[in-house]
Design an enzyme around this catalytic site. Structure first.
Site, PDB file in Angstrom:
ATOM      1  N   ARG A  24       0.831  -1.211   0.000  1.00  0.00           N
ATOM      2  CA  ARG A  24       0.000   0.000   0.000  1.00  0.00           C
ATOM      3  C   ARG A  24       0.863   1.258   0.000  1.00  0.00           C
ATOM      4  NH1 ARG A  24      -1.629   3.049   4.482  1.00  0.00           N
ATOM      5  NH2 ARG A  24      -3.606   4.171   4.272  1.00  0.00           N
ATOM      6  N   ILE A 130       9.383 -12.826   8.698  1.00  0.00           N
ATOM      7  CA  ILE A 130       9.188 -12.847  10.153  1.00  0.00           C
ATOM      8  C   ILE A 130      10.485 -13.188  10.881  1.00  0.00           C
ATOM      9  CG2 ILE A 130       6.742 -13.479   9.967  1.00  0.00           C
ATOM     10  CD1 ILE A 130       7.582 -16.336  10.907  1.00  0.00           C
ATOM     11  N   ASP A 131      11.493 -13.663  10.147  1.00  0.00           N
ATOM     12  CA  ASP A 131      12.689 -14.223  10.789  1.00  0.00           C
ATOM     13  C   ASP A 131      13.672 -13.188  11.353  1.00  0.00           C
ATOM     14  OD1 ASP A 131      11.678 -16.677  10.004  1.00  0.00           O
ATOM     15  OD2 ASP A 131      12.811 -16.685   8.136  1.00  0.00           O
ATOM     16  N   ARG A 158       1.401 -22.098  28.814  1.00  0.00           N
ATOM     17  CA  ARG A 158       1.805 -21.977  30.230  1.00  0.00           C
ATOM     18  C   ARG A 158       0.696 -22.491  31.150  1.00  0.00           C
ATOM     19  NH1 ARG A 158       6.558 -21.146  32.586  1.00  0.00           N
ATOM     20  NH2 ARG A 158       7.044 -19.315  31.351  1.00  0.00           N
ATOM     21  N   GLY A 174      12.227 -19.286  12.343  1.00  0.00           N
ATOM     22  CA  GLY A 174      13.427 -18.452  12.435  1.00  0.00           C
ATOM     23  C   GLY A 174      14.421 -18.689  11.317  1.00  0.00           C
ATOM     24  N   GLY A 189       8.359 -14.939  29.346  1.00  0.00           N
ATOM     25  CA  GLY A 189       8.862 -15.411  30.641  1.00  0.00           C
ATOM     26  C   GLY A 189       9.242 -16.879  30.595  1.00  0.00           C
ATOM     27  N   LYS A 217      10.361 -25.209  40.404  1.00  0.00           N
ATOM     28  CA  LYS A 217       9.234 -24.714  39.622  1.00  0.00           C
ATOM     29  C   LYS A 217       8.275 -25.849  39.307  1.00  0.00           C
ATOM     30  CE  LYS A 217      11.023 -20.909  37.362  1.00  0.00           C
ATOM     31  NZ  LYS A 217      10.981 -20.236  36.106  1.00  0.00           N
ATOM     32  N   SER A 219       6.442 -25.831  36.484  1.00  0.00           N
ATOM     33  CA  SER A 219       6.340 -26.010  35.040  1.00  0.00           C
ATOM     34  C   SER A 219       7.531 -25.330  34.390  1.00  0.00           C
ATOM     35  CB  SER A 219       5.057 -25.394  34.488  1.00  0.00           C
ATOM     36  OG  SER A 219       5.189 -23.997  34.410  1.00  0.00           O
TER      37      SER A 219
HETATM   38  P1  ATP Z   1      11.901 -16.434   3.617  1.00  0.00           P
HETATM   39  O1  ATP Z   1      13.107 -15.878   4.343  1.00  0.00           O
HETATM   40  O2  ATP Z   1      10.638 -15.976   4.229  1.00  0.00           O
HETATM   41  O3  ATP Z   1      11.970 -17.902   3.338  1.00  0.00           O
HETATM   42  P2  ATP Z   1      13.044 -15.808   1.047  1.00  0.00           P
HETATM   43  O4  ATP Z   1      12.938 -14.584   0.233  1.00  0.00           O
HETATM   44  O5  ATP Z   1      14.370 -16.102   1.653  1.00  0.00           O
HETATM   45  O6  ATP Z   1      11.910 -15.742   2.142  1.00  0.00           O
HETATM   46  P3  ATP Z   1      13.379 -18.007  -0.829  1.00  0.00           P
HETATM   47  O7  ATP Z   1      12.472 -19.154  -1.092  1.00  0.00           O
HETATM   48  O8  ATP Z   1      14.754 -18.294  -0.357  1.00  0.00           O
HETATM   49  O9  ATP Z   1      12.569 -17.061   0.170  1.00  0.00           O
HETATM   50  O10 ATP Z   1      13.501 -17.138  -2.188  1.00  0.00           O
HETATM   51  C1  ATP Z   1      12.337 -16.717  -2.897  1.00  0.00           C
HETATM   52  C2  ATP Z   1      12.579 -16.757  -4.385  1.00  0.00           C
HETATM   53  O11 ATP Z   1      13.658 -15.892  -4.739  1.00  0.00           O
HETATM   54  C3  ATP Z   1      12.996 -18.115  -4.935  1.00  0.00           C
HETATM   55  O12 ATP Z   1      11.905 -18.972  -5.160  1.00  0.00           O
HETATM   56  C4  ATP Z   1      13.657 -17.717  -6.248  1.00  0.00           C
HETATM   57  O13 ATP Z   1      12.687 -17.459  -7.242  1.00  0.00           O
HETATM   58  C5  ATP Z   1      14.334 -16.405  -5.874  1.00  0.00           C
HETATM   59  N1  ATP Z   1      15.743 -16.669  -5.551  1.00  0.00           N
HETATM   60  C6  ATP Z   1      16.273 -17.079  -4.390  1.00  0.00           C
HETATM   61  N2  ATP Z   1      17.617 -17.234  -4.471  1.00  0.00           N
HETATM   62  C7  ATP Z   1      17.945 -16.912  -5.743  1.00  0.00           C
HETATM   63  C8  ATP Z   1      19.161 -16.874  -6.492  1.00  0.00           C
HETATM   64  N3  ATP Z   1      20.334 -17.196  -5.932  1.00  0.00           N
HETATM   65  N4  ATP Z   1      19.107 -16.505  -7.784  1.00  0.00           N
HETATM   66  C9  ATP Z   1      17.937 -16.170  -8.367  1.00  0.00           C
HETATM   67  N5  ATP Z   1      16.761 -16.188  -7.732  1.00  0.00           N
HETATM   68  C10 ATP Z   1      16.748 -16.547  -6.443  1.00  0.00           C
END
Ligand code: ATP
Length: 326
Positions: A24, A130-131, A158, A174, A189, A217, A219
């Protein structure tokens, strides 16, 4: 340098709450500045297979509060090949797109870096994952919401952990980064966080048991970062069964529920600021950088730095979990 007239926007990799707020912000800031916006569906897949449509200000109405991404996201194998990227480039040009905004994690930004080098195009990235595992930024879009989801879930666990006097191993996401586990443990916590970054330093499970963590504790909750190498919480539960059979350990894997939900105010604000800055960056002639945030200030992070090894969670924070769990 020629003025940018049309941008393309896509979300790629794992979805993260706040991606819509970013879409957006990018769309509306671009339109405000007289730049056309083309929405690209399903990440790089939509570039390769030409799923591109023009966005108006209305296309992004009423989405700031929605989790997921209205553009959809995907992992696209074709884009990792030179032929795939060539098709993507041709489609991009045919649609009149002269710059791209890519919202995603380290894989998506690695793809952006390679694409930009090959075809000399301006790309600006936004950290959408989210990582919280990207270099050069204190925060990524989606992290705060996921953290709050984890805290809410652990509060519920908990209740049952206390009633049954059990040890619960709660596995969180992560992607080999311990931020969600560590800060989730502080905020809920929990008695401990077991994170990949500490793996080579100490045997975290033995350390926990040696501290006699459960004696006083009724738990205990341990947040465990997902880790394909060690098997995450399941792997730990197996070790407990074999090495410390006096503990009755139960596993809860939070899984994909951590990705969903309405973004928190913090994520909406971060996404809105970063999204607006992406357009400012392109108008300033910046290219091949990710928008990051350092000490509250927006910064430009070269893709090469953003996709390097993620920063390691603070050792002092590990100490806080330990001290506060006595
Ligand atoms: P998350 O961290 O949430 O998994 P991400 O962006 O790391 O997200 P990936 O699956 O690693 O997710 O990458 C998403 C897309 O980016 C891949 O499906 C691919 O299309 C492209 N991509 C990733 N690495 C490369 C690369 N080395 N060269 C070209 N394209 C890439």
């Amino acid at each position: 340098m020629a003025q940018i007239q049309t941008i393309g926007i896509l979300t790629s990799g794992g979805d993260a709450p706040g991606m819509n707020a970013a879409i957006r912000a990018v769309t509306r800031t671009a339109i405000y500045n007289g730049i056309r916006v083309m929405g690209i569906k399903r990440g790089y897949y939509g570039l390769v297979y030409n799923e591109i449509e023009e966005f108006t200000s209305k296309s992004v109405s009423n989405i700031i509060q929605q989790g997921g991404t209205i553009l959809k996201t995907a992992r696209c194998k074709e884009f990792t090949t030179a032929e795939g990227r060539h098709k993507a480039y041709e489609n991009m040009r045919a649609a009149g797109i002269d710059a791209l905004v890519v919202i995603g994690g380290d894989g998506s930004l690695s793809g952006a870096r390679i694409f930009a080098e090959e075809y000399d195009i301006a790309i600006v990235g936004l950290p959408g994952t989210i990582d919280n595992d990207l270099g050069g930024t204190d925060r990524t879009i989606g992290y705060d919401t996921a953290l709050n989801t984890i805290v809410e879930a652990v509060d519920k666990i908990r209740d049952t952990a206390t009633s049954h006097e059990r040890l619960f191993l709660v596995e969180v996401m992560g992607h080999m980064a311990g931020y969600l586990a560590l800060n989730g443990a502080i905020a809920s916590g929990a008695e401990a966080a077991i994170i990949p970054e500490m793996e080579t330093e100490i045997d975290q499970l033995a350390d926990l048991v040696n501290r006699g963590f459960r004696k006083s504790k009724n738990s205990a909750i341990v947040l465990v970062a997902e880790n394909p190498t060690t098997g995450g919480a399941m792997g730990l539960a197996q070790r407990i069964k074999e090495e410390f059979p006096e503990y009755d350990a139960r596993v809860t894997i939070l899984g994909h529920l951590q990705r969903g939900g309405s973004p928190t105010a913090a994520d909406r604000i971060l996404a809105s600021r970063m999204g607006a800055q992406a357009i400012t960056a392109l108008r300033e002639g910046q290219r091949n950088v990710m928008i990051g945030i350092k000490n509250g200030e927006l910064v430009y992070v070269p893709f090469s730095k953003a996709t390097q090894h993620h920063p390691i969670p603070n050792h002092d924070d590990m100490e806080i979990v330990k001290m506060l769990s006595i």
